[in-house]
Design a protein around this motif. Sequence first.
Motif, PDB file in Angstrom:
ATOM      1  N   TYR A  36       0.768  -1.388  -0.105  1.00 47.60           N
ATOM      2  CA  TYR A  36      -0.080  -0.174  -0.061  1.00 47.60           C
ATOM      3  C   TYR A  36       0.944   1.212   0.118  1.00 47.60           C
ATOM      4  O   TYR A  36       1.760   1.348   0.845  1.00 47.60           O
ATOM      5  CB  TYR A  36      -0.805   0.011   1.037  1.00 47.60           C
ATOM      6  CG  TYR A  36      -1.922   1.049   1.251  1.00 47.60           C
ATOM      7  CD1 TYR A  36      -2.857   1.310   0.342  1.00 47.60           C
ATOM      8  CD2 TYR A  36      -1.704   2.263   2.066  1.00 47.60           C
ATOM      9  CE1 TYR A  36      -3.752   2.266   0.449  1.00 47.60           C
ATOM     10  CE2 TYR A  36      -2.662   3.493   2.181  1.00 47.60           C
ATOM     11  CZ  TYR A  36      -3.666   3.519   1.337  1.00 47.60           C
ATOM     12  OH  TYR A  36      -4.457   4.469   1.251  1.00 47.60           O
ATOM     13  N   TYR A 283      -5.620  -5.927   2.689  1.00 49.05           N
ATOM     14  CA  TYR A 283      -5.875  -6.392   1.158  1.00 49.05           C
ATOM     15  C   TYR A 283      -4.922  -7.677   1.097  1.00 49.05           C
ATOM     16  O   TYR A 283      -4.112  -7.986   1.804  1.00 49.05           O
ATOM     17  CB  TYR A 283      -4.872  -5.374   0.337  1.00 49.05           C
ATOM     18  CG  TYR A 283      -5.672  -4.133   0.065  1.00 49.05           C
ATOM     19  CD1 TYR A 283      -6.470  -3.900  -0.853  1.00 49.05           C
ATOM     20  CD2 TYR A 283      -5.280  -2.959   0.827  1.00 49.05           C
ATOM     21  CE1 TYR A 283      -7.316  -2.699  -1.068  1.00 49.05           C
ATOM     22  CE2 TYR A 283      -5.879  -1.805   0.443  1.00 49.05           C
ATOM     23  CZ  TYR A 283      -6.876  -1.743  -0.209  1.00 49.05           C
ATOM     24  OH  TYR A 283      -7.414  -0.442  -0.591  1.00 49.05           O
ATOM     25  N   SER A 292     -10.289  -7.847  -0.330  1.00 49.93           N
ATOM     26  CA  SER A 292     -10.113  -6.669   0.781  1.00 49.93           C
ATOM     27  C   SER A 292     -11.167  -7.037   1.883  1.00 49.93           C
ATOM     28  O   SER A 292     -12.187  -7.745   1.391  1.00 49.93           O
ATOM     29  CB  SER A 292      -9.909  -5.491   0.557  1.00 49.93           C
ATOM     30  OG  SER A 292     -11.349  -4.832   0.539  1.00 49.93           O
TER      31      SER A 292
END
Length: 311
Positions: A36, A283, A292
């Motif tokens: 991320y 995720y 997710s």
Amino acid sequence: MSDYEILDDRFRKLTIGHAKLEQLWTGSRWAEGPVYVPAARHLLWSDIPNDRLLRYDEGDGSVSVFETHCNNQNGHTLDREGRVVACEHGGRRVSRLEHDGSWRPLVETVDGKRLNSPNDVVVKSDGTIWFTDPVYGIDSHYEGRIARPEIGGSHVYRLDETSGKVGAVITDLVQPNGLAFSPDEKILYVSDTGASHVQGLPRAIKGYDVAEDGYSPRPRGTLAECEAGFFDGFRVDRDGNIWASSADAVRVYAPDGTLIGRIMVPEIVSNLCFGGPKRNRLYITAQTSLYSIYVNAHPAGLGPVAGHISQ
């Protein structure tokens, strides 16, 4: 039917009862290596056999190809400046996406010998880069390129960019794969997927006490063994719980090694990471798809949550 299987009340407080597992996208051959990127509000992940990086935009939910011909990248993480660090199966190296958009090789050889195929990577708070180097990327042309191993073993390495020193720190595993530090960074957890090459080998996550000099982790034993497939990638939350991949679920273990719960996933789970503005969105990369689910947990290294946060 709940997507959670609660085996211990310690897991109950980590879940959100009405949160559901969402399939965000499908179409990979083998999805892996999610990371991320807060500054971009997006998630990057690998589609290793297709030699591409995919991008999920949190703003509009769209998925696009971030990069193709990326040397069959596998695991990713962020460094202390928010740059993406990648393990390249095809390139047989660890590289970093610089602020100008170029990929810079960080490690390609050790003692003059080429790495096998770096698999997963984590950056410690002191900026050192730790990565695993099994042989999956040189075993076939499916996730890399067939080649002979030069090192003669599969190890865990530590790179100190300041000094330029890189060396093996764990050498007692058959095929080291995922890795993550405990919240206080005193323990390094590493999964061994060597049962893919050695029949009957335990499919385990092992812990290592990290020495003060950072170079000599000492074995502390097996944290957990997997009864469904392998532990591939995994993450640790700020309470020390381990969120690990397996053949049918994300398995969650307390710091004492107790399996406290599972998040059921309809495909083989390869890896996972925490994301979202509050880092409470898990995720999950699983075989062909990206999933997710929102959880009541946050990654290790994250401070108090109050609105938008940084790591």
